[in-house]
Design a protein around this motif. Structure first.
Motif, PDB file in Angstrom:
ATOM      1  N   ALA A  87       0.842  -1.198   0.000  1.00  0.00           N
ATOM      2  CA  ALA A  87       0.000   0.000   0.000  1.00  0.00           C
ATOM      3  C   ALA A  87       0.877   1.249   0.000  1.00  0.00           C
ATOM      4  CB  ALA A  87      -0.915   0.008   1.218  1.00  0.00           C
ATOM      5  N   THR A  88       0.598   2.162  -0.923  1.00  0.00           N
ATOM      6  CA  THR A  88       1.298   3.442  -0.979  1.00  0.00           C
ATOM      7  C   THR A  88       0.257   4.558  -1.035  1.00  0.00           C
ATOM      8  OG1 THR A  88       1.432   3.352  -3.401  1.00  0.00           O
ATOM      9  CG2 THR A  88       3.295   2.471  -2.157  1.00  0.00           C
ATOM     10  N   VAL A  89       0.692   5.771  -0.734  1.00  0.00           N
ATOM     11  CA  VAL A  89      -0.216   6.919  -0.708  1.00  0.00           C
ATOM     12  C   VAL A  89      -0.249   7.603  -2.074  1.00  0.00           C
ATOM     13  CG1 VAL A  89      -0.678   9.161   0.348  1.00  0.00           C
ATOM     14  CG2 VAL A  89       0.161   7.276   1.751  1.00  0.00           C
ATOM     15  N   ASP A  90      -1.454   7.901  -2.545  1.00  0.00           N
ATOM     16  CA  ASP A  90      -1.645   8.623  -3.799  1.00  0.00           C
ATOM     17  C   ASP A  90      -1.559  10.120  -3.497  1.00  0.00           C
ATOM     18  OD1 ASP A  90      -2.488   9.818  -6.138  1.00  0.00           O
ATOM     19  OD2 ASP A  90      -4.060   8.352  -6.539  1.00  0.00           O
ATOM     20  N   LEU A  91      -0.401  10.729  -3.732  1.00  0.00           N
ATOM     21  CA  LEU A  91      -0.195  12.135  -3.397  1.00  0.00           C
ATOM     22  C   LEU A  91      -1.069  13.051  -4.249  1.00  0.00           C
ATOM     23  CD1 LEU A  91       3.693  12.217  -2.926  1.00  0.00           C
ATOM     24  CD2 LEU A  91       1.913  12.075  -1.176  1.00  0.00           C
ATOM     25  N   VAL A  92      -1.340  12.662  -5.486  1.00  0.00           N
ATOM     26  CA  VAL A  92      -2.204  13.482  -6.345  1.00  0.00           C
ATOM     27  C   VAL A  92      -3.619  13.532  -5.773  1.00  0.00           C
ATOM     28  CG1 VAL A  92      -3.227  13.683  -8.642  1.00  0.00           C
ATOM     29  CG2 VAL A  92      -0.830  13.012  -8.397  1.00  0.00           C
ATOM     30  N   ALA A  93      -4.137  12.374  -5.350  1.00  0.00           N
ATOM     31  CA  ALA A  93      -5.473  12.323  -4.758  1.00  0.00           C
ATOM     32  C   ALA A  93      -5.529  13.132  -3.468  1.00  0.00           C
ATOM     33  CB  ALA A  93      -5.874  10.871  -4.488  1.00  0.00           C
ATOM     34  N   LEU A  94      -4.462  13.081  -2.671  1.00  0.00           N
ATOM     35  CA  LEU A  94      -4.408  13.874  -1.436  1.00  0.00           C
ATOM     36  C   LEU A  94      -4.473  15.364  -1.742  1.00  0.00           C
ATOM     37  CD1 LEU A  94      -1.747  12.182   0.874  1.00  0.00           C
ATOM     38  CD2 LEU A  94      -4.165  12.515   1.342  1.00  0.00           C
ATOM     39  N   ALA A  95      -3.685  15.807  -2.718  1.00  0.00           N
ATOM     40  CA  ALA A  95      -3.662  17.226  -3.063  1.00  0.00           C
ATOM     41  C   ALA A  95      -5.032  17.693  -3.561  1.00  0.00           C
ATOM     42  CB  ALA A  95      -2.591  17.489  -4.124  1.00  0.00           C
ATOM     43  N   LYS A  96      -5.701  16.868  -4.379  1.00  0.00           N
ATOM     44  CA  LYS A  96      -7.031  17.226  -4.865  1.00  0.00           C
ATOM     45  C   LYS A  96      -8.034  17.309  -3.718  1.00  0.00           C
ATOM     46  CE  LYS A  96      -6.641  15.407  -9.576  1.00  0.00           C
ATOM     47  NZ  LYS A  96      -7.153  14.395 -10.555  1.00  0.00           N
ATOM     48  N   ALA A  97      -7.963  16.341  -2.796  1.00  0.00           N
ATOM     49  CA  ALA A  97      -8.880  16.333  -1.657  1.00  0.00           C
ATOM     50  C   ALA A  97      -8.674  17.551  -0.770  1.00  0.00           C
ATOM     51  CB  ALA A  97      -8.695  15.046  -0.846  1.00  0.00           C
ATOM     52  N   LYS A  98      -7.412  17.975  -0.621  1.00  0.00           N
ATOM     53  CA  LYS A  98      -7.135  19.178   0.170  1.00  0.00           C
ATOM     54  C   LYS A  98      -7.746  20.399  -0.506  1.00  0.00           C
ATOM     55  CE  LYS A  98      -5.224  21.636   3.419  1.00  0.00           C
ATOM     56  NZ  LYS A  98      -5.823  22.922   3.039  1.00  0.00           N
ATOM     57  N   GLY A  99      -7.619  20.482  -1.834  1.00  0.00           N
ATOM     58  CA  GLY A  99      -8.200  21.600  -2.558  1.00  0.00           C
ATOM     59  C   GLY A  99      -9.718  21.619  -2.490  1.00  0.00           C
ATOM     60  N   GLN A 100     -10.338  20.422  -2.362  1.00  0.00           N
ATOM     61  CA  GLN A 100     -11.786  20.320  -2.267  1.00  0.00           C
ATOM     62  C   GLN A 100     -12.294  20.478  -0.837  1.00  0.00           C
ATOM     63  OE1 GLN A 100     -12.231  16.409  -3.896  1.00  0.00           O
ATOM     64  NE2 GLN A 100     -12.008  17.074  -6.027  1.00  0.00           N
ATOM     65  N   GLY A 101     -11.378  20.603   0.121  1.00  0.00           N
ATOM     66  CA  GLY A 101     -11.784  20.762   1.514  1.00  0.00           C
ATOM     67  C   GLY A 101     -12.204  19.480   2.192  1.00  0.00           C
ATOM     68  N   ARG A 102     -11.870  18.329   1.611  1.00  0.00           N
ATOM     69  CA  ARG A 102     -12.271  17.055   2.203  1.00  0.00           C
ATOM     70  C   ARG A 102     -11.342  16.614   3.317  1.00  0.00           C
ATOM     71  NH1 ARG A 102     -11.988  13.152  -2.452  1.00  0.00           N
ATOM     72  NH2 ARG A 102     -12.521  11.646  -0.820  1.00  0.00           N
ATOM     73  N   ILE A 103     -10.121  17.133   3.357  1.00  0.00           N
ATOM     74  CA  ILE A 103      -9.201  16.829   4.448  1.00  0.00           C
ATOM     75  C   ILE A 103      -8.808  18.133   5.125  1.00  0.00           C
ATOM     76  CG2 ILE A 103      -8.330  14.730   3.389  1.00  0.00           C
ATOM     77  CD1 ILE A 103      -5.897  16.199   2.494  1.00  0.00           C
ATOM     78  N   LYS A 104      -8.472  18.032   6.398  1.00  0.00           N
ATOM     79  CA  LYS A 104      -8.239  19.228   7.204  1.00  0.00           C
ATOM     80  C   LYS A 104      -6.908  19.879   6.894  1.00  0.00           C
ATOM     81  CE  LYS A 104      -8.890  20.809  11.961  1.00  0.00           C
ATOM     82  NZ  LYS A 104      -9.224  20.373  13.335  1.00  0.00           N
ATOM     83  N   SER A 105      -5.850  19.084   6.791  1.00  0.00           N
ATOM     84  CA  SER A 105      -4.539  19.666   6.514  1.00  0.00           C
ATOM     85  C   SER A 105      -3.647  18.637   5.829  1.00  0.00           C
ATOM     86  CB  SER A 105      -3.867  20.152   7.807  1.00  0.00           C
ATOM     87  OG  SER A 105      -3.531  19.062   8.655  1.00  0.00           O
ATOM     88  N   LEU A 106      -2.710  19.149   5.051  1.00  0.00           N
ATOM     89  CA  LEU A 106      -1.732  18.319   4.349  1.00  0.00           C
ATOM     90  C   LEU A 106      -0.399  19.036   4.388  1.00  0.00           C
ATOM     91  CD1 LEU A 106      -0.824  15.995   2.493  1.00  0.00           C
ATOM     92  CD2 LEU A 106      -1.657  17.338   0.546  1.00  0.00           C
ATOM     93  N   SER A 107       0.597  18.387   4.973  1.00  0.00           N
ATOM     94  CA  SER A 107       1.928  18.980   5.049  1.00  0.00           C
ATOM     95  C   SER A 107       2.955  17.887   4.780  1.00  0.00           C
ATOM     96  CB  SER A 107       2.166  19.610   6.434  1.00  0.00           C
ATOM     97  OG  SER A 107       2.016  18.640   7.462  1.00  0.00           O
ATOM     98  N   TYR A 108       4.179  18.306   4.572  1.00  0.00           N
ATOM     99  CA  TYR A 108       5.235  17.348   4.235  1.00  0.00           C
ATOM    100  C   TYR A 108       6.363  17.464   5.256  1.00  0.00           C
ATOM    101  CZ  TYR A 108       2.737  16.847  -0.135  1.00  0.00           C
ATOM    102  OH  TYR A 108       1.753  16.608  -1.061  1.00  0.00           O
ATOM    103  N   THR A 109       6.748  16.330   5.813  1.00  0.00           N
ATOM    104  CA  THR A 109       7.821  16.273   6.808  1.00  0.00           C
ATOM    105  C   THR A 109       8.990  15.488   6.226  1.00  0.00           C
ATOM    106  OG1 THR A 109       7.113  14.189   7.822  1.00  0.00           O
ATOM    107  CG2 THR A 109       6.001  16.206   8.570  1.00  0.00           C
ATOM    108  N   GLU A 110      10.056  15.403   7.011  1.00  0.00           N
ATOM    109  CA  GLU A 110      11.235  14.666   6.555  1.00  0.00           C
ATOM    110  C   GLU A 110      10.944  13.173   6.398  1.00  0.00           C
ATOM    111  OE1 GLU A 110      14.391  14.548   9.410  1.00  0.00           O
ATOM    112  OE2 GLU A 110      13.026  14.845  11.105  1.00  0.00           O
TER     113      GLU A 110
END
Length: 247
Positions: free
Chosen positions: A174-197
């Motif tokens: 299982a891997t994370v779909d970063l494109v889907a995450l970014a779209k969901a953030k733009g649509q307001g479906r997720i609260k926050s998205l940030s990138y750490t080390e």
């Protein structure tokens, strides 16, 4: 002549108006109550009371319309939040993995003997050139020396072993779909998205809170003061690729 539309916010006290504006941002009665400047002590109960005020409800509906979000759109957005799941952003793919296995030195010696026998037979049948034959002999010498080392170690420690690569197998990963995450953030479906080390960090909205509001809108039950909007302790989960999910 059209009757001018009156702004219900104009008739509200300053604190009420701040409550309405805050609620249209966070859709949380107790948080809006605190942002409006009221005491935090009774925010859960008194926030729900304000939300039940007909004038405040009308002002919230009006402001949502002005913010280009109708009541239907607001419910749709809340439904999107309530149905957003971690699985929405996961991609399952097949990858070839080579696990490590533990083998006793005697087993490894036997495998080396079999390998050397096979390679000698192959060299004879393949009619190798002088250059290829020289490389074959060098490889065989390396295997012979490794077998001698294993044998010496085995004399001193009959339980000696090595962790070596086993047979490769195809497994699901299982891997994370970063494109889907970014779209969901733009649509307001997720609260926050940030990138750490360590990878992306995702915070989801509380689905139970969104479902609670939708059920109230449909008249399924009446909210009791302090039931919904209670602060909840965030829980986290770290995926193998370093992605952190908060919910």
């Amino acid at each position: 002549m059209e009757t001018p539309v009156t702004n219900p916010l104009d008739s509200l006290k300053p604190n009420y108006r701040r409550f309405v504006e805050a609620y249209c941002e966070c859709f949380n009665a107790s948080e809006s109550y605190r942002r409006a400047g009221y005491a935090k002590k009774n925010a859960n109960v008194d926030g729900c009371k304000l939300l039940a005020n007909p004038r405040i409800k009308a002002a919230i509906a009006y402001l949502c319309e002005q913010l280009a979000m109708s009541s239907g759109e607001a419910v749709k957005h809340m439904a999107d939040i309530a149905t957003t799941r971690l699985n929405d952003f996961m991609v399952i793919r097949m990858v070839l993995k080579t696990p490590m296995v533990r083998k006793g030195l005697q087993t490894l010696i036997d495998e080396l003997d079999n390998e050397m026998s096979f390679e000698d037979e192959y060299a004879t049948l393949a009619k190798l050139s002088d250059t290829e034959l020289a490389a074959h002999k060098a490889d065989q010498k390396s295997r012979e020396l490794k077998g001698i080392r294993y044998a010496l170690e085995l004399e001193r420690n009959p339980k000696a072993y090595r962790d070596v690569p086993g047979e490769s197998v195809w497994v699901e990963e299982a891997t994370v779909d970063l494109v889907a995450l970014a779209k969901a953030k733009g649509q307001g479906r997720i609260k926050s998205l940030s990138y750490t080390e360590h990878g992306p960090k995702v915070e989801l909205y509380a689905a139970d809170s969104a479902l609670d509001k939708i059920l109230q809108l449909h008249g399924r039950y009446k909210q009791l003061p302090g039931d919904a909007n209670q602060p909840k302790e965030m829980q986290g989960y770290v995926l193998p690729d370093g992605t952190t999910i908060l919910f």
